[in-house]
Design a protein around this motif. Structure first.
Motif, PDB file in Angstrom:
ATOM      1  N   ILE A  24       0.648  -1.103   0.164  1.00  0.00           N
ATOM      2  CA  ILE A  24      -0.068  -0.059  -0.042  1.00  0.00           C
ATOM      3  C   ILE A  24       0.948   1.194   0.090  1.00  0.00           C
ATOM      4  N   LEU A  25       0.707   2.173  -0.944  1.00  0.00           N
ATOM      5  CA  LEU A  25       1.620   3.281  -1.232  1.00  0.00           C
ATOM      6  C   LEU A  25       0.567   4.601  -0.574  1.00  0.00           C
ATOM      7  N   SER A  26      -0.468   4.664  -0.654  1.00  0.00           N
ATOM      8  CA  SER A  26      -1.411   5.671  -0.136  1.00  0.00           C
ATOM      9  C   SER A  26      -2.824   5.185  -0.162  1.00  0.00           C
ATOM     10  N   GLU A  75      -9.817   5.413  -1.489  1.00  0.00           N
ATOM     11  CA  GLU A  75      -9.056   4.770  -2.428  1.00  0.00           C
ATOM     12  C   GLU A  75      -7.843   4.508  -1.981  1.00  0.00           C
ATOM     13  N   ILE A  76      -7.323   2.958  -2.350  1.00  0.00           N
ATOM     14  CA  ILE A  76      -6.281   2.666  -2.107  1.00  0.00           C
ATOM     15  C   ILE A  76      -5.311   2.294  -3.233  1.00  0.00           C
ATOM     16  N   GLU A  77      -4.058   3.182  -3.136  1.00  0.00           N
ATOM     17  CA  GLU A  77      -3.176   2.837  -4.131  1.00  0.00           C
ATOM     18  C   GLU A  77      -2.251   1.857  -3.876  1.00  0.00           C
ATOM     19  N   THR A  78      -1.730   0.769  -4.482  1.00  0.00           N
ATOM     20  CA  THR A  78      -0.795  -0.260  -4.044  1.00  0.00           C
ATOM     21  C   THR A  78       0.172   0.026  -5.282  1.00  0.00           C
ATOM     22  N   THR A  79       1.386  -0.679  -5.127  1.00  0.00           N
ATOM     23  CA  THR A  79       2.447  -0.758  -6.179  1.00  0.00           C
ATOM     24  C   THR A  79       2.075  -1.404  -7.518  1.00  0.00           C
TER      25      THR A  79
END
Length: 182
Positions: free
Chosen positions: A96-98, A125-129
């Motif tokens: 998880i990045l943000s 909203e979940i931003e992963t690699t």
């Protein structure tokens, strides 16, 4: 004129001391939950606390921790919740990045000014690699008529790619991962 200058300096000083006017993040160590509310709305604060618990459990791959967050009613009503939690954790590919808060709608029922039922929905909203997801949960904060319902009530995860194809959340207590497997 002097009074205006003193007020301006005071406001600027307070903003600097408390992390900015209308700041947009809530921090835990290196982690940040970006929020349009700046952490000032009570529902947002509560939702972020729940999201941080979920984030910790996801990164630790600790399904038991998520299961403990579920209300007693949800654990009783969700068939195979352990497997669904494991699938939920395994669906989030990459680190998880943000995490960005999209909305935190809530509802309260009252009787003679006392809250009898209080529910918060967290939409993030979940931003992963690897990919970007939309995570939604419903958390029952209070239910005077059914205290067994208090806790995490539903949890859903959708890929942001073609998000318009996946309308709504889980109906009732459930853990839903979209697209649903047949």
């Amino acid at each position: 004129m002097k009074t205006i200058m003193v007020r301006a300096v005071t406001i600027i000083s307070l903003c600097i001391m408390f992390g900015g006017c209308g700041g947009n993040t809530e921090q835990t160590e290196e982690r940040q939950i970006n929020s349009p509310y700046g952490g000032f709305m009570f529902e947002s604060q509560r939702s972020q606390k729940i999201m941080k618990e979920l984030w910790d459990a996801i990164e630790e791959e600790n399904g038991e921790r998520i299961a403990e967050m579920l209300s007693a009613d949800a654990r009783e009503e969700i068939e195979g919740y352990d497997e669904k939690i494991e699938k939920f954790i395994n669906t989030l590919y990459g680190k998880i990045l943000s995490v960005t808060e999209i909305a935190t709608p809530s509802s309260k029922s009252r009787d003679n000014r006392k809250t009898t039922h209080y529910k918060i929905t967290g939409i993030y909203e979940i931003e992963t690699t690897e990919e970007t997801y939309r995570l939604e949960f419903t958390y029952i904060v209070k239910n005077k008529g059914n205290p067994e319902e208090v806790g995490l009530y539903s949890l859903s995860l959708k890929p942001y790619e073609n998000i318009s194809n996946y309308r709504g959340m889980c109906q009732g207590p459930d853990i839903c991962i979209f697209p649903l497997e047949e």
